[in-house]
Design a protein around this motif. Structure first.
Motif, PDB file in Angstrom:
ATOM      1  N   PHE A 165      13.656   2.035  -6.773  1.00  0.00           N
ATOM      2  CA  PHE A 165      12.492   1.302  -7.235  1.00  0.00           C
ATOM      3  C   PHE A 165      11.325   2.264  -7.344  1.00  0.00           C
ATOM      4  O   PHE A 165      10.768   2.681  -6.330  1.00  0.00           O
ATOM      5  N   ASP A 166      10.967   2.627  -8.555  1.00  0.00           N
ATOM      6  CA  ASP A 166       9.785   3.459  -8.788  1.00  0.00           C
ATOM      7  C   ASP A 166       8.693   2.532  -9.279  1.00  0.00           C
ATOM      8  O   ASP A 166       8.362   2.487 -10.457  1.00  0.00           O
ATOM      9  N   SER A 167       8.181   1.730  -8.362  1.00  0.00           N
ATOM     10  CA  SER A 167       7.190   0.716  -8.713  1.00  0.00           C
ATOM     11  C   SER A 167       6.255   0.470  -7.534  1.00  0.00           C
ATOM     12  O   SER A 167       6.588   0.764  -6.388  1.00  0.00           O
ATOM     13  N   CYS A 168       5.116  -0.087  -7.850  1.00  0.00           N
ATOM     14  CA  CYS A 168       4.131  -0.390  -6.810  1.00  0.00           C
ATOM     15  C   CYS A 168       4.705  -1.351  -5.780  1.00  0.00           C
ATOM     16  O   CYS A 168       5.469  -2.249  -6.123  1.00  0.00           O
ATOM     17  N   PHE A 169       4.352  -1.149  -4.541  1.00  0.00           N
ATOM     18  CA  PHE A 169       4.669  -2.049  -3.428  1.00  0.00           C
ATOM     19  C   PHE A 169       6.176  -2.245  -3.204  1.00  0.00           C
ATOM     20  O   PHE A 169       6.589  -3.188  -2.561  1.00  0.00           O
ATOM     21  N   SER A 170       6.987  -1.353  -3.742  1.00  0.00           N
ATOM     22  CA  SER A 170       8.436  -1.539  -3.662  1.00  0.00           C
ATOM     23  C   SER A 170       9.011  -1.309  -2.271  1.00  0.00           C
ATOM     24  O   SER A 170      10.138  -1.694  -2.005  1.00  0.00           O
ATOM     25  N   GLY A 171       8.238  -0.732  -1.371  1.00  0.00           N
ATOM     26  CA  GLY A 171       8.729  -0.495  -0.023  1.00  0.00           C
ATOM     27  C   GLY A 171       9.065  -1.757   0.745  1.00  0.00           C
ATOM     28  O   GLY A 171       9.705  -1.695   1.791  1.00  0.00           O
TER      29      GLY A 171
END
Length: 173
Positions: free
Chosen positions: A55-61
């Protein structure tokens, strides 16, 4: 996007282009967005031995609530099932569209993440490499996360990339 739940925890979402902002229409947002916990369900449905979710996206953690010349360790990790997740940032981080994560990821599977120089990049090595590189290159503004699904039957193996000696693209094994 991440939303606060009524009981105090947070829920991360992958947001499609047609979803409204949650402040405008939260009910419709929740019906269209994909909650990150759903990826745990997807990970369990897959019938492959190895699955890697990136996931190379915001807030994906928030997702974290025949090998020639191989070592016995690599061979064993390749035999065992695994569901691994790698995110470009932590649960509360916005990440840039053209950030350092994708460049570090490509460098990593190309061999830069082969920390023990055995000719293979394991998912764990890749996760460590990305954590160190992205944090440094982003000047501590982006913190990749990695890990396996919490399931004894799906966390024994590792993702293995074979590093080509002649600069060809790495092969997922």
């Amino acid at each position: 996007h991440t939303l606060q739940q009524a009981f105090g925890s947070t829920m991360g979402y992958i947001v499609p282009a047609d979803a409204p902002l949650p402040k405008v229409d939260e009910a419709r947002f929740r019906s269209l967005a994909l909650d990150m916990q759903q990826f745990d369900v997807y990970a369990h449905r897959i019938q492959a031995k190895h699955a890697l979710f990136i996931f190379d996206s915001c807030f994906s953690g928030t997702v974290f609530s025949s090998l020639r010349g191989r070592s016995d360790f690599v061979a064993e990790k390749a035999r065992q099932p695994v569901r691994m997740f790698i995110t470009s940032g932590s649960a509360d981080e916005a990440v840039p569209d053209q950030g350092v994560f994708s460049h570090a990821f490509v460098d990593g599977i190309g061999g830069a993440a082969d920390l023990n120089l055995d000719g293979f990049v394991c998912g764990t090595e890749l996760g460590e490499y990305l954590s160190e590189r992205v944090v440094n290159y982003s000047r501590n503004s982006q913190h990749p996360q990695y890990g396996r699904v919490r399931d004894r039957s799906l966390d024994q193996g590792d993702i293995i990339f074979s590093v080509s000696k002649d600069a060809r693209a790495p092969a997922l094994i």
